[in-house]
Every structure is written in structure tokens, then in C-alpha cells.
Design an enzyme around this catalytic site. Structure first.
Site, PDB file in Angstrom:
ATOM      1  N   TRP A 134       0.859  -1.192   0.000  1.00 20.64           N
ATOM      2  CA  TRP A 134       0.000   0.000   0.000  1.00 20.64           C
ATOM      3  C   TRP A 134       0.894   1.242   0.000  1.00 20.64           C
ATOM      4  O   TRP A 134       1.887   1.293   0.737  1.00 20.64           O
ATOM      5  CB  TRP A 134      -0.897  -0.031   1.242  1.00 20.64           C
ATOM      6  CG  TRP A 134      -1.735   1.193   1.443  1.00 20.64           C
ATOM      7  CD1 TRP A 134      -2.512   1.831   0.509  1.00 20.64           C
ATOM      8  CD2 TRP A 134      -1.897   1.936   2.656  1.00 20.64           C
ATOM      9  NE1 TRP A 134      -3.144   2.901   1.067  1.00 20.64           N
ATOM     10  CE2 TRP A 134      -2.780   2.993   2.386  1.00 20.64           C
ATOM     11  CE3 TRP A 134      -1.382   1.798   3.953  1.00 20.64           C
ATOM     12  CZ2 TRP A 134      -3.163   3.920   3.358  1.00 20.64           C
ATOM     13  CZ3 TRP A 134      -1.765   2.711   4.914  1.00 20.64           C
ATOM     14  CH2 TRP A 134      -2.641   3.763   4.615  1.00 20.64           C
ATOM     15  N   ASP A 215      -2.216  -6.136   8.665  1.00 19.80           N
ATOM     16  CA  ASP A 215      -3.076  -5.015   8.291  1.00 19.80           C
ATOM     17  C   ASP A 215      -4.325  -5.598   7.633  1.00 19.80           C
ATOM     18  O   ASP A 215      -4.227  -6.272   6.604  1.00 19.80           O
ATOM     19  CB  ASP A 215      -2.309  -4.103   7.317  1.00 19.80           C
ATOM     20  CG  ASP A 215      -3.087  -2.833   7.009  1.00 19.80           C
ATOM     21  OD1 ASP A 215      -4.214  -2.672   7.508  1.00 19.80           O
ATOM     22  OD2 ASP A 215      -2.553  -1.989   6.245  1.00 19.80           O
ATOM     23  N   LYS A 250     -13.893   1.007   5.150  1.00 17.51           N
ATOM     24  CA  LYS A 250     -14.409   0.366   3.941  1.00 17.51           C
ATOM     25  C   LYS A 250     -15.675  -0.440   4.237  1.00 17.51           C
ATOM     26  O   LYS A 250     -16.655  -0.339   3.522  1.00 17.51           O
ATOM     27  CB  LYS A 250     -13.361  -0.577   3.341  1.00 17.51           C
ATOM     28  CG  LYS A 250     -11.927  -0.152   3.506  1.00 17.51           C
ATOM     29  CD  LYS A 250     -11.483   0.853   2.484  1.00 17.51           C
ATOM     30  CE  LYS A 250     -10.088   1.345   2.811  1.00 17.51           C
ATOM     31  NZ  LYS A 250      -9.568   2.331   1.891  1.00 17.51           N
TER      32      LYS A 250
HETATM   33  C1  LMR Z   1      -6.293   3.060  -0.872  1.00 16.66           C
HETATM   34  O1  LMR Z   1      -5.363   2.280  -0.810  1.00 16.66           O
HETATM   35  O2  LMR Z   1      -6.673   3.570  -1.920  1.00 16.66           O
HETATM   36  C2  LMR Z   1      -7.060   3.424   0.367  1.00 16.66           C
HETATM   37  O3  LMR Z   1      -6.587   2.714   1.458  1.00 16.66           O
HETATM   38  C3  LMR Z   1      -7.136   4.885   0.592  1.00 16.66           C
HETATM   39  C4  LMR Z   1      -5.841   5.447   1.088  1.00 16.66           C
HETATM   40  O4  LMR Z   1      -5.848   6.060   2.151  1.00 16.66           O
HETATM   41  O5  LMR Z   1      -4.825   5.293   0.419  1.00 16.66           O
END
Ligand code: LMR
Length: 400
Positions: A134, A215, A250
Site C-alpha cells: 500500500w 493489516d 471500507k
Molecule cells: C487506498 O489504498 O486507496 C485506500 O486505502 C485509501 C488510502 O488512504 O490510500
């Protein structure tokens, strides 16, 4: 005298995900499609207010609860409802009280408090995340003072996970490395591990003295609440100490309320209480105590079996729609004879698809078609609907 205090400050780069969202909003062309941030949208392109949330909001408005401070750890009872959902109501962890849970500012807030705690109180300095991960994980870890290393994960050649590479890299990490793992709906790839593979990850963590930080921002978006907690339940059964960040952004569409939880699984109820005291002090030094509103909504639903069941149904509607759009996109790309086989889209899970599109192709999608995706090729499937899927497929095919 000239004040030069801020004259050397260099502008920060745009956030890799939220920055794209901003560009989408600023684009006045039509049609345009937002496939950037992980935010659920209906077929009509709206983030819905769930019925269970509406009911809770009405009840809260009626109750007119005074806006006094809530505890540093969050609303009383929040820890229990979260733990039941994460570990299962009958779990030994819930019964024994050997986990400490605090209410956090979304999943990001849970990650940050957990990282700060492990760094400042336990002296952890090395961390590792999946390659890729992420967009915010590595930034959070660096800001919390960690050296950030990576372990192999995405296998582009085989459209899946490079599991042998992952295990090899985990085994090479020094003891006390904080290892961030995506328990389900891997962000960005959408490829998850099987239960047997998780067991191997657990063994590697135990043998190497690694500290798993799971996570779980997308519980309920793969197969269902229970099934999606498989990895966490396996870690729980292993008896090892670990951390979990969870989010209701979410699954409840409560993005703006910043509601999540950090859970630290220890070896005894006594240890959990001591850890809790330290988590509270990390919270106190950052923002004192969390806001109450989102927590009250979530607690109302999670602590009532009837409301819980209604919520699960609403969550299932979201999950089913996303799966249908995955199939619609893959089918359409095949129907129009796209130069690549995109059938892997239906094998990925959660909100995202890692398309394999290059940064250049993503840029062309934005410039030529007003279709916004993350630079690493991640698209959020929720931005698709029956009105735009053909346009998106055609546009993707034309930048290949
Ligand atoms: C994403 O990965 O798009 C979401 O978790 C929103 C974010 O905060 O990045």
C-alpha cells in the site's frame, strides 16, 4: 531582518493515491472515471450510507449524547466487539484477555500507533513490507523512524505471488523486524496467500523472531467476515505475539469518521494491561483521545446480533458488485480482443486489481481518456459500473 525559517522547505510530492484523487476531481472532462483510491461506489457512482449506519445515526441524534472526552483507548466496550470480530467470539484470545485493543483513527491511525509503540517502547528499528505494498505503509514506517526493507511478493510473470521469494526474504530478515502483512485483499495486488502458505509465513516469523503486524483494512471484501480473518486466526492459534490494524472505513463506508482499531496480542492478560497503558500514552502524546461518533455507530451494529446480520448482508452486496465488475471488465477486454490476457482480474480479490499497466500507460489513460489509476498500475474496481466498463476496457486496450 529577513526571516528565512521556511525558505528552504521543498514541496512534498503528491500522495501516490490521494494525489490522483485530487487530479480526478480537478478534471472537468466528461466522461471521466476515478479508479484511484479504495473507496466503494455503487452502480450510480455514489458512496452509499448503509442502512445500519442510517439507523445508528438517527438513534445517536435522538440520544443527544454530550460531547465530552472519551477514554484515550476509545469507547468502553469497543475493544471487546472488535476482538470478537477479528478473532471470533469463542476465541481463546478474547476469553483470556491477552490482547489489548484501542480505538484508532482509521486503519492508518492503528498502523501509526502500533509502529510508534514498537519503535519507542520496544526499540524496533527495522521493518519490512511486501513488494509492492500500500502506498502509505513505507511512508508511515519511515516517519515512525524505521529502516524499511522489502520482501518479494508480486510475481508479474505468473500473475500471482512469488511465495518462495517471500519466504526466502522473510528468513533473511534480522530478529525483531516489524513485518507488515496484508491479511486479506492484498493492496495493491489483490493476490492473497492460502491457509497453508500462511502457516509457512508463521513458521518463518517464529523461527526468525520477526514481529508480524497484520493489516486488515478490507475484512469482508474477499469471501466474508469469517473467511477473511483466516490469516489472523492462524496467527492467533500459533500462540505468538503480534499486532493487528483493522479498519471500518471500507466495510461500513465510514471513511470520513476515521474509525479503526489497533490490537496487540500478548502472552497474558497482565501483559495486555501493561501494553494498553503504553498504547494510551502513545495516543495521549499524539492526539489525546479518539473521536466518538464513528465508534458509536460501529459499536451499535457490532454489539447487536440483528443489526450485525443486516450489516453483513449490506457488506455482501458491496462484495458481490465488485466481483461482478471484475468479471465485466475482464470479459469486455477479452471480447474486444485486447492484446493481453486480463483473466487474472477475476482471480484477484478485494477492491483492487493490479493490472500490469506501466506508469506511462496509466499516464496515457489520464491524459487521453480522463481515466485515473494509481501510477503502479493499480485500479480500484469500485469505480467501474455498467455505464463505464466498456469505455474503460476500450481505453485500456488502446494504450497497450
Ligand atoms: C487506498 O489504498 O486507496 C485506500 O486505502 C485509501 C488510502 O488512504 O490510500
Amino acid at each position: 531582518m529577513t526571516d528565512t525559517l521556511f525558505s528552504g522547505v521543498v514541496a512534498a510530492p503528491a500522495d501516490p493515491i490521494l494525489g490522483v484523487n485530487e487530479k480526478f476531481k480537478a478534471d472537468l472532462r466528461s466522461p471521466k472515471v476515478n479508479l484511484s483510491a479504495g473507496v466503494y461506489l455503487t452502480e450510480e457512482g455514489k458512496t452509499p450510507v448503509l442502512n445500519v449506519v442510517k439507523e445508528a445515526e438517527e438513534a445517536l441524534a435522538q440520544a443527544a449524547i454530550p460531547h465530552t472526552y472519551i477514554p484515550m483507548s476509545g469507547l468502553p466496550g469497543y475493544d471487546k466487539v472488535v476482538q470478537q470480530m477479528v478473532f471470533g467470539a469463542d476465541s481463546e484470545i478474547v476469553q483470556s484477555g491477552r490482547a489489548a485493543t484501542i480505538q484508532s483513527l482509521g486503519g492508518t491511525g492503528a498502523l501509526k500507533v502500533g509502529m510508534d509503540f514498537m519503535h519507542h517502547i520496544l526499540g524496533c528499528t527495522v521493518s519490512a513490507t511486501s513488494k509492492p505494498t500500500w502506498g502509505n505503509h513505507n511512508a508511515l514506517l519511515a516517519m515512525a523512524g524505521y529502516e524499511v526493507r522489502g520482501y518479494r511478493y508480486y510475481d508479474a510473470a505468473n500473475d500471482g505471488v512469488d511465495f518462495n521469494g517471500m519466504i526466502e526474504d522473510l528468513k533473511a530478515l534480522p530478529a525483531k523486524t516489524l513485518v507488515v502483512l496484508h491479511s486479506c485483499c492484498h493492496n495493491p495486488t489483490g493476490y492473497d496467500l492460502s491457509a497453508a502458505q500462511w502457516q509457512e509465513v508463521i513458521a518463518a516469523c517464529q523461527k526468525g523472531g520477526l514481529i508480524p503486524f497484520l493489516d486488515m483494512a478490507y475484512q469482508g471484501f474477499r469471501e466474508g467476515l469469517e473467511q477473511d480473518a483466516t490469516a489472523i486466526r492462524l496467527f492467533a492459534a500459533s500462540g505468538m505475539s503480534f499486532l493487528v490494524a483493522t479498519s471500518y472505513s471500507k466495510s461500513f463506508n465510514l471513511y470520513s469518521e476515521r474509525i479503526g482499531a489497533l490490537t496487540v496480542v500478548t502472552q497474558s492478560a497482565q501483559q495486555a494491561q501493561i501494553v494498553l497503558s503504553q498504547l494510551k500514552s502513545v495516543v495521549r502524546c499524539n492526539y489525546s483521545n479518539p473521536p466518538a461518533y464513528g465508534g458509536r455507530i460501529v459499536m451499535r451494529v457490532l454489539s447487536d446480533p440483528v443489526k450485525f446480520a443486516l450489516w453483513e448482508e449490506e457488506l455482501a452486496v458491496m462484495r458481490v458488485r465488485i466481483k461482478a465488475m471484475r468479471k465485466a471488465l475482464a470479459d469486455e477486454l477479452q471480447r474486444i480482443g485486447a492484446k493481453r490476457d486480463f483473466s487474472f482480474i477475476t482471480r484477484q480479490a478485494g477492491m483492487f486489481s493490479f493490472t500490469g499497466l506501466s506508469a506511462e500507460q496509466v499516464a496515457r489513460l489520464a491524459d487521453e481518456f480522463a481515466i485515473y489509476a494509481v501510477k503502479n498500475g493499480r485500479i480500484c474496481i469500485c469505480g467501474l459500473n455498467h455505464g463505464n466498463v466498456e469505455y474503460v476496457a476500450k481505453s485500456i486496450a488502446s494504450v497497450l
